[in-house]
Structures are given as structure tokens and as C-alpha cells.
Design a protein around this motif. Structure first.
Motif, PDB file in Angstrom:
ATOM      1  N   UNK A   1     -14.900 -29.461  42.113  1.00 40.23           N
ATOM      2  CA  UNK A   1     -15.073 -30.869  42.460  1.00 40.23           C
ATOM      3  C   UNK A   1     -15.345 -31.093  43.955  1.00 40.23           C
ATOM      4  N   UNK A   2     -15.593 -30.026  44.671  1.00 44.52           N
ATOM      5  CA  UNK A   2     -15.889 -30.118  46.106  1.00 44.52           C
ATOM      6  C   UNK A   2     -16.983 -31.162  46.344  1.00 44.52           C
ATOM      7  N   UNK A   3     -16.698 -32.140  47.196  1.00 45.78           N
ATOM      8  CA  UNK A   3     -17.656 -33.225  47.439  1.00 45.78           C
ATOM      9  C   UNK A   3     -18.985 -32.709  47.974  1.00 45.78           C
ATOM     10  N   UNK A   4     -18.941 -31.635  48.745  1.00 41.64           N
ATOM     11  CA  UNK A   4     -20.179 -31.090  49.294  1.00 41.64           C
ATOM     12  C   UNK A   4     -21.131 -30.637  48.197  1.00 41.64           C
ATOM     13  N   UNK A   5     -20.582 -30.282  47.039  1.00 40.58           N
ATOM     14  CA  UNK A   5     -21.423 -29.808  45.942  1.00 40.58           C
ATOM     15  C   UNK A   5     -22.253 -30.939  45.328  1.00 40.58           C
ATOM     16  N   UNK A   6     -21.589 -32.085  45.051  1.00 44.22           N
ATOM     17  CA  UNK A   6     -22.299 -33.159  44.340  1.00 44.22           C
ATOM     18  C   UNK A   6     -22.739 -34.307  45.254  1.00 44.22           C
ATOM     19  N   UNK A   7     -22.017 -34.538  46.354  1.00 44.75           N
ATOM     20  CA  UNK A   7     -22.406 -35.621  47.266  1.00 44.75           C
ATOM     21  C   UNK A   7     -23.601 -35.223  48.116  1.00 44.75           C
ATOM     22  N   UNK A   8     -23.553 -33.973  48.631  1.00 38.17           N
ATOM     23  CA  UNK A   8     -24.596 -33.503  49.535  1.00 38.17           C
ATOM     24  C   UNK A   8     -25.620 -32.615  48.843  1.00 38.17           C
ATOM     25  N   UNK A   9     -25.298 -32.162  47.633  1.00 37.80           N
ATOM     26  CA  UNK A   9     -26.209 -31.303  46.892  1.00 37.80           C
ATOM     27  C   UNK A   9     -26.351 -31.769  45.464  1.00 37.80           C
ATOM     28  N   UNK A  10     -26.598 -30.830  44.562  1.00 35.38           N
ATOM     29  CA  UNK A  10     -26.807 -31.195  43.163  1.00 35.38           C
ATOM     30  C   UNK A  10     -26.043 -30.256  42.239  1.00 35.38           C
ATOM     31  N   UNK A  11     -24.877 -29.793  42.728  1.00 33.23           N
ATOM     32  CA  UNK A  11     -24.090 -28.842  41.951  1.00 33.23           C
ATOM     33  C   UNK A  11     -22.981 -29.580  41.211  1.00 33.23           C
ATOM     34  N   UNK A  12     -23.319 -30.176  40.068  1.00 34.63           N
ATOM     35  CA  UNK A  12     -22.305 -30.855  39.266  1.00 34.63           C
ATOM     36  C   UNK A  12     -21.340 -29.815  38.711  1.00 34.63           C
ATOM     37  N   UNK A  13     -20.226 -30.267  38.133  1.00 39.18           N
ATOM     38  CA  UNK A  13     -19.115 -29.374  37.807  1.00 39.18           C
ATOM     39  C   UNK A  13     -19.514 -28.202  36.910  1.00 39.18           C
ATOM     40  N   UNK A  14     -20.241 -28.457  35.814  1.00 39.37           N
ATOM     41  CA  UNK A  14     -20.544 -27.344  34.918  1.00 39.37           C
ATOM     42  C   UNK A  14     -21.487 -26.348  35.588  1.00 39.37           C
ATOM     43  N   UNK A  15     -22.355 -26.837  36.479  1.00 37.14           N
ATOM     44  CA  UNK A  15     -23.246 -25.947  37.217  1.00 37.14           C
ATOM     45  C   UNK A  15     -22.446 -25.136  38.243  1.00 37.14           C
ATOM     46  N   UNK A  16     -21.453 -25.759  38.879  1.00 38.24           N
ATOM     47  CA  UNK A  16     -20.600 -25.042  39.834  1.00 38.24           C
ATOM     48  C   UNK A  16     -19.906 -23.868  39.159  1.00 38.24           C
ATOM     49  N   UNK A  17     -19.476 -24.050  37.910  1.00 41.40           N
ATOM     50  CA  UNK A  17     -18.853 -22.957  37.159  1.00 41.40           C
ATOM     51  C   UNK A  17     -19.837 -21.811  36.943  1.00 41.40           C
ATOM     52  N   UNK A  18     -21.072 -22.147  36.596  1.00 41.87           N
ATOM     53  CA  UNK A  18     -22.086 -21.110  36.345  1.00 41.87           C
ATOM     54  C   UNK A  18     -22.407 -20.347  37.633  1.00 41.87           C
ATOM     55  N   UNK A  19     -22.564 -21.088  38.727  1.00 43.42           N
ATOM     56  CA  UNK A  19     -22.876 -20.453  40.013  1.00 43.42           C
ATOM     57  C   UNK A  19     -21.757 -19.490  40.402  1.00 43.42           C
ATOM     58  N   UNK A  20     -20.501 -19.939  40.261  1.00 43.75           N
ATOM     59  CA  UNK A  20     -19.356 -19.101  40.620  1.00 43.75           C
ATOM     60  C   UNK A  20     -19.258 -17.866  39.728  1.00 43.75           C
ATOM     61  N   UNK A  21     -19.777 -17.964  38.514  1.00 40.00           N
ATOM     62  CA  UNK A  21     -19.729 -16.856  37.563  1.00 40.00           C
ATOM     63  C   UNK A  21     -20.957 -15.959  37.641  1.00 40.00           C
ATOM     64  N   UNK A  22     -21.925 -16.349  38.487  1.00 44.33           N
ATOM     65  CA  UNK A  22     -23.157 -15.575  38.572  1.00 44.33           C
ATOM     66  C   UNK A  22     -23.987 -15.660  37.316  1.00 44.33           C
TER      67      UNK A  22
END
Length: 264
Positions: A81-102
């Protein structure tokens, strides 16, 4: 002495755990094992059902019985839920999980429906509205490739989201940054959350929707999202296939005694 089906199941289980049968490997057909003298059709069927109940294999029409993947998708805790992910970028929660998992992802792997519903007891308590109040329900089904991973339904008060992208049923996140960016742009910046998790037996509909193997539980998530002044701007209920996620939380350990001293 263990029954013959148990002995057969244990032998396959050892091959799976040792890596001799890797994730995605197909077990022999029941007919092949019967012909090889491993037991009757009923014996082999019982062995396969035991492996499925133990979470080692999954059986599907057309593919037969295959070894289940052991690498779960990393489901981030606070960091998703890091604000930098969705406020300043386009990494919504489910995408953040995928990125972190490679893991790869497509925005279209999240589908959704939006409609007005009457708040039941759970929703009313979560949003802080009277039972029977009309609220928006934004229901999403998220997949990894063709396999569903979880559902998430967010509930909102109409006065917070009317006329925004949140109530647009177009597949995928609600525009750049997703729902939290929409709330932010509408003047409702999220500040803190409360999440509650519990495991349970899935309903028949959930088994079908998430394509769950026999014996697989689900993890139910209740998420309440607040602004800095304590206004609830979202109450969400998620249903996750238990074996498809590894939940991860990284946080500072509180010291309430020290905090009290600082306030004196």
C-alpha cells in the motif's frame, strides 16, 4: 500394515517432496498404474485423492493428475500500500505483489463488476452506515494467467465515489494508480488501515470461481481503510486461495511504554 492405497500415496509423496516429480509433472494415468500391478482402480483412485487432500497434486479434466506448484505468490503486507506505488506510479496492490514475486502480470488479469447493493450487517459495520443503506460494491476477480488467485470486493459510500472511475466497470484497475489514486484525487487521501485475516472452508461457489482442488481452504481478508481524520473510505472483503499466497509483513515493533513517556 498400511493399506495398499496409502503405501502408493506415500511413494508418490516422497517423489514429489524430493523433487523427483517436479511441479507440473503429470502422474501416470490410473489405468497405467493398474496395468503395472500397483493395485485396483479403486486403490489408485484412493491414493490420488489422498495426495490431492494433502495439497501435493491437483486433478483437472483434460490434464489428469499433476504435481502442484510449490512457489506461492508473495502477498505483501504494509509495503503493497506504499503511496509512492499508486500515487506517484501505477503499481496497484495486486501488481505490487507480482513485482515483489518476480512474476509477470497484465492489468487485464483483474476483471470487475460494479453495482449498488444494500449494506448487510458486515458491510454496514465496516463502512459505519445503517444496515440497508445503498453502497457501491466493486467486485474484482484476479488471475495469474488463467488461474484465479483471489477475489476482492470493495464497498464505498456513494458520496465518496459517485461519478469517479471507481464506479466504472471497465476491466482492470480504476485508471492509473487504481482505486486509492481515485480517492486521493477526490480529496480522500488514505492514511491508515486495519486488516483481519482468518481461514475457513470455501463455499461451493468459491470452489468453482477460484478453481480450488479438494480440501483447499481459503483465507478471508477484511480490510478497512481510513483517512487521517478517521473517515472510512473503503471496506473490502477478499477471498484468497490459501496455497497460492505467502503472506509477508515487515513492520516496526511498537513500544507503547516508551510512547507514553514521550507524551508526558
Amino acid at each position: 500394515m498400511a493399506p495398499k492405497w496409502r503405501d502408493l500415496a506415500d511413494r508418490f509423496a516422497e517423489q514429489i517432496k524430493s523433487g523427483q516429480l517436479p511441479p507440473g509433472a503429470q502422474l501416470p494415468q490410473i489405468r497405467e498404474l493398474v496395468e503395472a500391478g500397483e493395485g485396483s482402480k479403486e486403490t489408485v483412485h484412493k491414493a490420488f485423492k489422498a495426495l490431492e487432500a494433502e495439497g501435493l497434486v491437483t486433478s483437472t479434466r483434460g490434464r489428469g493428475t499433476v504435481v502442484r506448484p510449490r512457489t506461492a505468490l508473495k502477498r505483501l503486507g504494509i509495503a503493497r500500500y506504499d503511496k509512492a506505488k499508486w500515487r506517484d506510479g501505477d503499481e496497484v496492490a495486486f501488481i505490487a505483489d507480482r513485482v515483489a514475486s518476480g512474476r509477470a502480470y497484465k492489468r487485464s488479469e483483474q476483471t470487475q463488476t460494479v453495482r449498488r447493493v444494500e449494506a448487510d450487517n458486515l458491510i454496514a459495520e465496516g463502512l459505519g452506515v445503517p444496515v440497508g443503506s445503498e453502497v457501491y460494491a466493486r467486485a474484482r476477480l484476479v488471475k495469474e494467467g488463467v488461474q484465479p488467485t483471489h477475489t476482492l470486493t470493495s464497498y464505498y459510500r456513494p458520496e465518496h465515489v459517485e461519478g469517479t472511475r471507481i464506479v466504472d466497470p471497465t476491466p482492470g484497475p480504476a485508471g492509473r494508480g487504481g482505486g486509492y489514486r481515485v480517492l486521493y484525487d477526490a480529496g480522500y487521501e488514505i492514511d491508515h488501515m486495519r486488516e483481519a485475516l482468518f481461514a475457513r472452508v470455501p463455499t461451493t461457489d468459491e470452489v468453482q470461481l477460484l478453481q480450488l482442488p479438494a480440501g483447499e481452504p481459503v483465507v478471508e481478508l477484511h480490510r478497512t481503510t481510513y483517512t487521517a481524520d478517521g473517515t472510512v473510505v473503503e471496506f473490502a472483503v477478499g477471498i484468497h486461495a490459501a496455497s497460492r499466497f505467502a503472506w509477508e509483513y515487515d513492520f516496526k515493533v511498537p513500544d507503547s511504554a516508551q510512547d507514553k513517556k514521550g507524551q508526558e
